[in-house]
Enzyme design. Structure first.
Site, PDB file in Angstrom:
ATOM      1  N   ARG A 132      16.408  58.198  -1.343  1.00 44.33           N
ATOM      2  CA  ARG A 132      15.562  59.568  -1.392  1.00 44.33           C
ATOM      3  C   ARG A 132      14.288  59.076  -1.899  1.00 44.33           C
ATOM      4  NH1 ARG A 132      19.786  62.555  -3.371  1.00 44.33           N
ATOM      5  NH2 ARG A 132      21.106  63.300  -1.663  1.00 44.33           N
TER       6      ARG A 132
ATOM      7  N   LYS B 297       0.960  56.189   6.193  1.00 52.12           N
ATOM      8  CA  LYS B 297       2.054  56.336   7.163  1.00 52.12           C
ATOM      9  C   LYS B 297       3.247  55.249   7.220  1.00 52.12           C
ATOM     10  CE  LYS B 297      -0.875  58.868  10.526  1.00 52.12           C
ATOM     11  NZ  LYS B 297      -1.534  58.829  11.838  1.00 52.12           N
TER      12      LYS B 297
ATOM     13  N   GLU C 223     -11.902  47.249  14.228  1.00 52.47           N
ATOM     14  CA  GLU C 223     -11.808  48.381  13.589  1.00 52.47           C
ATOM     15  C   GLU C 223     -12.847  48.593  12.659  1.00 52.47           C
ATOM     16  OE1 GLU C 223      -9.283  50.704  14.337  1.00 52.47           O
ATOM     17  OE2 GLU C 223      -8.335  49.791  15.643  1.00 52.47           O
TER      18      GLU C 223
ATOM     19  N   LYS D 260     -12.835  55.140   5.901  1.00 53.18           N
ATOM     20  CA  LYS D 260     -11.423  55.765   6.466  1.00 53.18           C
ATOM     21  C   LYS D 260     -11.006  56.673   5.337  1.00 53.18           C
ATOM     22  CE  LYS D 260      -7.105  55.119   8.383  1.00 53.18           C
ATOM     23  NZ  LYS D 260      -5.733  54.541   9.139  1.00 53.18           N
TER      24      LYS D 260
ATOM     25  N   GLU E  78      -4.300  65.733   9.829  1.00 59.21           N
ATOM     26  CA  GLU E  78      -4.611  65.478  11.192  1.00 59.21           C
ATOM     27  C   GLU E  78      -4.755  66.545  11.870  1.00 59.21           C
ATOM     28  OE1 GLU E  78      -1.049  62.142  11.604  1.00 59.21           O
ATOM     29  OE2 GLU E  78      -2.972  61.502  12.404  1.00 59.21           O
TER      30      GLU E  78
ATOM     31  N   ARG F  80      -9.729  64.074  11.787  1.00 59.21           N
ATOM     32  CA  ARG F  80      -9.329  62.670  11.819  1.00 59.21           C
ATOM     33  C   ARG F  80      -9.423  62.020  13.150  1.00 59.21           C
ATOM     34  NH1 ARG F  80      -4.227  62.032   7.380  1.00 59.21           N
ATOM     35  NH2 ARG F  80      -3.756  59.983   8.124  1.00 59.21           N
TER      36      ARG F  80
ATOM     37  N   ASN G 217      -9.948  57.710  16.310  1.00 55.50           N
ATOM     38  CA  ASN G 217      -9.487  57.269  18.018  1.00 55.50           C
ATOM     39  C   ASN G 217     -10.824  56.811  18.734  1.00 55.50           C
ATOM     40  OD1 ASN G 217      -6.677  57.568  17.474  1.00 55.50           O
ATOM     41  ND2 ASN G 217      -6.936  59.851  17.432  1.00 55.50           N
TER      42      ASN G 217
ATOM     43  N   HIS H 195     -10.249  54.259  21.620  1.00 53.15           N
ATOM     44  CA  HIS H 195      -9.086  54.043  21.800  1.00 53.15           C
ATOM     45  C   HIS H 195      -8.376  54.616  23.200  1.00 53.15           C
ATOM     46  CE1 HIS H 195      -8.954  52.450  17.606  1.00 53.15           C
ATOM     47  NE2 HIS H 195      -7.741  52.354  17.607  1.00 53.15           N
TER      48      HIS H 195
ATOM     49  N   HIS I 258      -6.389  51.746  24.837  1.00 52.18           N
ATOM     50  CA  HIS I 258      -5.167  51.624  24.936  1.00 52.18           C
ATOM     51  C   HIS I 258      -4.711  51.474  26.398  1.00 52.18           C
ATOM     52  CE1 HIS I 258      -3.794  54.078  21.108  1.00 52.18           C
ATOM     53  NE2 HIS I 258      -3.719  52.642  20.973  1.00 52.18           N
TER      54      HIS I 258
ATOM     55  N   HIS J 240      -4.997  44.150  20.946  1.00 58.46           N
ATOM     56  CA  HIS J 240      -5.412  45.568  20.541  1.00 58.46           C
ATOM     57  C   HIS J 240      -6.852  45.576  20.143  1.00 58.46           C
ATOM     58  CE1 HIS J 240      -4.992  49.664  19.202  1.00 58.46           C
ATOM     59  NE2 HIS J 240      -5.592  49.428  18.253  1.00 58.46           N
TER      60      HIS J 240
END
Lengths: 368, 368
Positions: B122, B144, B186, B228, B238, B242, B246, B249, B253, B265
């Protein structure tokens, strides 16, 4: 009439446990404030089909988008495989981040569906709808989710408190009597460690509880949830005080193991509480007469006060692998009296208990 | 000299990103305050063996108990199977709740080892030791973790911020130049959306950065992490702001997909930024000349400013499945000028951009 108990979650948040006979019909209304979502995944084991289908109908009648996802019932299916299969099913059905999970069933459902919710797209809300007494009074507080692995129980999981728990005692009508009594063992524990008056009430009103009187069940669930929530609130990170919830579990787990699981968890805890009270009396920590009154409470609940005969060596081996054991010494929660736990000289809520004292307690009870 | 940036975690907690050439040698000292544990599981893909072994030696020399756990390198192994295998290996090695995970490697290692830590018993603490520029400046902020499934990337996971990120630019010496440039894309993005001065500095000092001058790399990582972190702090859930991360992107993408992933990428984002700046200029949202200056920055970093020819229909199809698309309309982050993003009339940080405008931008760039 519906009772609501506020329960601590994580990061200072709380959630409500709503308790009421027939409360299930009001699920959509509760969801509106506690867990609004574009779509609901109702996850249930296949042995609570009736309740899960009822909840699905209630949701759809209220205009909510909901789907039912089954998994095979039983602790044997509380696995990463079941978790992955449920997750993949939700992905196939294109559930987005704006969904919520509704976990319907006993402890296994809460754990596995809760873990699905904890990890689906990095976490979506979960609502717990317990259908066993044990899940209503135990799993509903604490926010634990998880699955078993070959190495042991609950080794993989997350803390993911529900947004809401809805406990409807009418769901217990499909529960076997033995399972109801198993849950009652934990309620007896709550009284024994925290509230003498509650223990007395259970002992006196056990008949009404076992006959599933709705008001008695509501009162039982509400009181147990309140007591457990108070303990969790005092010790959110399991640093100390929360250990008292393990009363009866040191000998209980060992007896459960030694019986080859022919003794249920609730039965084992019932016996464990009586025997640990005896051990506490023998050590002069627990007020004399406590074990006898606990035995009366357990008997009133229709729980066994006599365990099957077990082998002393096997019992000792089982005691030594207990999670609470420190450097090989067995630790037990001990009562000071009914309704209160004792602290050792270092202020801890578990005691070093010599193995001989535990064996004597079991022997005096004619179990060895 | 070591730089430290405080980064928001969850529930009001923060953690430190420590940046310094040679900082890896000081890992045990940092662990003492940030992630004290009885035992450490160092988890790494098999393509960073040298760095992982170095960290293990550093830990053991300092008297820490540590074990090394490998998994096969590559995004193809960022799966539930790898997660389960690493978890089982930790259980086999009898890691207890008092352990911590040290994730060594690029983004995949941080994601998968972070998810192992998030769910082991946990949740146990995780420390991230990124070995790619992209992981140092991007994955190090946000908390994340997760794995991919057949249905898509990062669909299973958890928010589990590290206790510490240790970014040692010396680790980048084993990184292929192309991967260094990918990370730099980035950093260019951080300058473009948030800090014109930073973008100018990258453009001017790209040579020193690409030559792996330690001080230039430290400054780059620290500045990108700071930028960031500020965005994440403003919008922890988010909810809106935020989205600016992107930038580049949407088209990026789509170009990546249409190229069949022959374009990396970082390369795709570099092209996407220039093209989205052009589109913004065409719409009158972005200051004229912005795309040209971005193109210069991208070129200075050794990143391609020209994409392979793509089919217009394929590009449109790829754009329409973008996560940011609303009701089928393509949404882009648009700059108002270098260092600042624009908001639409509803205050949102993404804009409805007509497909024709995007296609024109690509066409004008001789890509279709």
């Amino acid at each position: 009439l519906q009772l609501t108990v506020h329960v601590p979650g994580i990061a200072g948040r709380t959630y409500d446990v709503v308790i009421g006979a027939g409360a299930a019909a009001a699920l959509p209304r509760y969801l509106e404030s506690a867990a609004p979502a574009a779509r609901y995944a109702v996850i249930a084991p296949d042995d609570v089909a009736e309740h899960a289908q009822q909840l699905l109908d209630v949701l759809r009648s209220a205009g909510r988008s909901a789907d039912l996802l089954w998994f095979p019932a039983g602790e044997a299916h509380k696995t990463r495989d079941t978790w992955a299969a449920l997750t993949d099913r939700m992905l196939d059905l294109r559930f987005g981040r704006d969904c919520a999970v509704i976990a319907v069933g006993g402890g296994v459902a809460g754990d596995v569906a809760g873990f699905v919710a904890a990890t689906y797209m990095r976490g979506v809300p979960v609502v717990q709808v317990p259908t066993t007494l044990l899940a209503m009074i135990d799993a509903s507080v604490g926010g634990k989710t998880g699955v078993d692995t070959a190495a042991g129980k609950n080794l993989v999981g997350a803390f993911h408190p529900p947004r809401l728990v809805l406990a409807d005692p009418l769901f217990l009508r499909t529960l076997p009597d033995a399972a109801l009594r198993d849950g009652l063992a934990e309620a007896v524990k709550h009284g024994a460690i925290l509230d003498e008056g509650y223990l007395d009430w259970i002992t006196t009103d056990a008949g009404a509880i076992l006959a599933q009187d709705p008001q008695a069940l509501e009162e039982l669930v509400a009181q147990s949830v309140r007591l457990k929530a108070a303990v969790v609130r005092e010790d959110p990170f399991e640093a100390g005080r929360r250990a008292v919830l393990n009363f009866g579990h040191t000998l209980g787990h060992a007896l459960e193991t030694c019986s080859g699981y022919t003794v249920s968890h609730g039965q084992a805890v019932a016996m464990g509480m009586v025997l640990e009270a005896s051990a506490g009396e023998a050590l002069g920590v627990t007020e004399p007469g406590t074990a006898e009154r606990l035995r009366a409470a357990v008997r009133a609940c229709g729980l066994p006060v006599a365990a099957p005969a077990v082998d002393a060596d096997a019992l000792l081996a089982a005691l030594r692998v207990d999670k609470k054991a420190l450097e090989g010494r067995v630790r037990c929660v001990l009562l000071s009296r009914l309704g209160a736990c004792a602290q050792d000289e270092a202020g801890r809520w578990t005691f070093d208990v010599p193995e001989a004292v535990l064996l004597d307690a079991v022997r005096a009870d004619h179990r060895i």
